[in-house]
Design an enzyme around this catalytic site. Sequence first.
Site, PDB file in Angstrom:
ATOM      1  N   HIS A 204       0.521  -1.359  -0.176  1.00  9.33           N
ATOM      2  CA  HIS A 204      -0.247  -0.302   0.001  1.00  9.33           C
ATOM      3  C   HIS A 204       0.814   1.052   0.014  1.00  9.33           C
ATOM      4  O   HIS A 204       0.057   2.389  -0.301  1.00  9.33           O
ATOM      5  CB  HIS A 204      -1.255   0.050   1.148  1.00  9.33           C
ATOM      6  CG  HIS A 204      -2.640  -0.361   0.879  1.00  9.33           C
ATOM      7  ND1 HIS A 204      -1.859  -2.457   1.388  1.00  9.33           N
ATOM      8  CD2 HIS A 204      -2.883  -0.393   0.251  1.00  9.33           C
ATOM      9  CE1 HIS A 204      -3.513  -2.642   0.967  1.00  9.33           C
ATOM     10  NE2 HIS A 204      -3.838  -1.793   0.032  1.00  9.33           N
ATOM     11  N   GLU A 446     -11.093 -10.899  -4.165  1.00 13.66           N
ATOM     12  CA  GLU A 446      -9.420 -10.832  -3.853  1.00 13.66           C
ATOM     13  C   GLU A 446      -9.232 -11.525  -3.174  1.00 13.66           C
ATOM     14  O   GLU A 446      -8.347 -11.938  -2.978  1.00 13.66           O
ATOM     15  CB  GLU A 446     -10.021  -9.775  -3.046  1.00 13.66           C
ATOM     16  CG  GLU A 446     -10.088  -8.694  -2.275  1.00 13.66           C
ATOM     17  CD  GLU A 446      -9.892  -7.518  -1.995  1.00 13.66           C
ATOM     18  OE1 GLU A 446      -9.080  -6.735  -2.232  1.00 13.66           O
ATOM     19  OE2 GLU A 446     -10.783  -7.038  -1.149  1.00 13.66           O
ATOM     20  N   ASP A 470      -4.218  -8.910  -4.196  1.00 14.95           N
ATOM     21  CA  ASP A 470      -4.557  -9.898  -2.889  1.00 14.95           C
ATOM     22  C   ASP A 470      -5.131 -10.984  -3.662  1.00 14.95           C
ATOM     23  O   ASP A 470      -4.656 -11.972  -2.662  1.00 14.95           O
ATOM     24  CB  ASP A 470      -5.683  -9.145  -1.510  1.00 14.95           C
ATOM     25  CG  ASP A 470      -5.179  -7.907  -0.709  1.00 14.95           C
ATOM     26  OD1 ASP A 470      -3.992  -8.582   0.135  1.00 14.95           O
ATOM     27  OD2 ASP A 470      -6.296  -7.035  -0.568  1.00 14.95           O
ATOM     28  N   CYS A 517      -9.850  -3.160 -10.069  1.00 15.94           N
ATOM     29  CA  CYS A 517      -9.179  -2.966  -9.377  1.00 15.94           C
ATOM     30  C   CYS A 517      -7.645  -2.791  -8.872  1.00 15.94           C
ATOM     31  O   CYS A 517      -7.230  -1.824  -8.226  1.00 15.94           O
ATOM     32  CB  CYS A 517      -9.845  -2.477  -8.742  1.00 15.94           C
ATOM     33  SG  CYS A 517     -10.605  -2.773  -7.135  1.00 15.94           S
TER      34      CYS A 517
END
Length: 592
Positions: A204, A446, A470, A517
């Site tokens: 992230h 995910e 993920d 995404c």
Amino acid sequence: MSEPSTPQSTASGEVRYKGTPASPGVAIAPVVIYRRDEVTVSRRKIKAEDVPNEIARLEQALIHTRQQLQQIRAQLSDSLGEKDASIFDAHLLVVEDVALLESVKAQLATRLLNVDYIYHQLAKSFAQKMKELDDPYLQERASDIIDVSRRVVQNLKGVKGEDWKFLDEPSIIFAHDLSPSDTATLDRTLVRGFVTEVGSKTSHTAIMARSLNLPAVVGLRGFGDFADFGSEVLLDGHEGLLILNPSDQTKFEYGQIESRRHAVEEKLDELRETISITTDQRRITVSANVELPEDLSPLRENGAEGVGLFRTEFLFLNGDAFPSEDEQIRLYLKVAEAALPHSIIVRTLDIGGDKKADHAAIEAELNPFLGWRGIRYCLGRPEVFRTQLRAICRASSCGNVRIMFPMITEIGELRRARQILNQVRDELREEGIPQAEKIDVGIMIEVPGAALIADQLAKEVDFFSIGTNDLIQYTLAVDRGNERVSDLYQPTHPAVLRLIGSVCDAAHRNNIWVGVCGEMASDILLTPALVGLGVDELSLGSVFIPRIKRAIQTLNYAEMQNLVREMQGRPTAEENLRLLEDVAKRCFPDIL
Ligand code: PEP
Ligand code: MG
């Protein structure tokens, strides 16, 4: 397993270090070596008449620290029970430690130095003495003192989260690691880019760097031991390079490369208003991922068709507490209005994993990515979830807001989340508060378990968005943030391609649309694969949008369908990557 590469020195005195490119761009600036565990406390002389003011500052910081600790304690007690919360009692005792306070006051008067420095020094020496005692209980208290003193010093400086105040000129940050909240609070007027020793492209922190449009390199080892604070460095976020003491020749060459890149960007600008249709007329929506809604101008500048993923958790990481319903509404409306006439997908809080904040009261976990994360956290903290859902529903009166739940693993979670959403909508109706008549509800796919039951999940939602970051980590059992195993993090692994393909088929069979995404959506080499797998939407960092639009416009859907069928049957990710490289060279060589 990837090992740190050997730095390359040249005759001119420059040294090149190689890491993983995490966010594109080039920057030259002095480097600041940032070590999180060492609080940066400056030492300043004060006058005797300043002493009362310094004491008042300390008392204020202690009050603030006590409030923060009590708040964390209360949250922990609600969510985990009184026993776990009581660990914070020891911290509260440190804040109230009279002996420490008296020693600080005495030293302030005799040494005439700023209170931050004296408090920090004394706390450290108290902790050291405790560590040396032959009593395990007191030895443990030493780490409480260190923890609390870090918090007090931060409060003395009046800075929320990590302290970037020591920056006083444009700099490139080098750190062992930066948490997503560190990155979110970076002072963008001074930070020109950053480098971390750990981390990977899909951590992230890297995602945040792209969102802030800051060049970044991760997984770069061996630099911090040699470089001096303030040495000049050139950071190349495209190639993952950090060049210490760059020569004039290197700077010149980079200037040339940058102007060539600039020329390509200008050409891509023309695509801003175009839509993405393959040569055989398959339309794919290209929308943007948003992390911090501070600056939304890149949405329009890059031609985003709405927001396909609004990662709301970053709003929840900063500060001392979760944002209120009204604060959230303001931010959601801001994004919704910036995206008009397109829609936005607000993802409910996906906290946990590598996204943590003290006030979220998530205990240390052995496997945070398999732990209390995403929808699991929200279902466990219904008051936090309800507030967010109320805010999203209220913002939906704007007419273009959709909701998405992260980390769904089984249908029961989806049903519980929808039930709370329905209750919130009923409450708003009873209160006469406006909201949209219909709000589309989707889920992130995910987790492999969810991908495998996509046909069942599809019957209960309006859309899917595949979170490949993920999905890859859970499918291949590779920590997405661990550079040591990044070679095994393979988006073109046939298992990953098969899963994405089957999710797309399940969605279409049930007449819902499906997007991607995760970071796969922004990797231009992978665009042919995603098109062939049948995704209807790609959502990615705004800066990459023009390139991806252009790539789609050069592809033939039927041809890409055949390509992915072949890839799904190939045994290795490397072979698949080579096939994709061939397509890219043939179809869009000008933008590679
Ligand atoms: C993903 O997992 O691909 C995703 C988009 O969510 P995040 O990166 O925030 O976990
Ligand atoms: Mg995810």
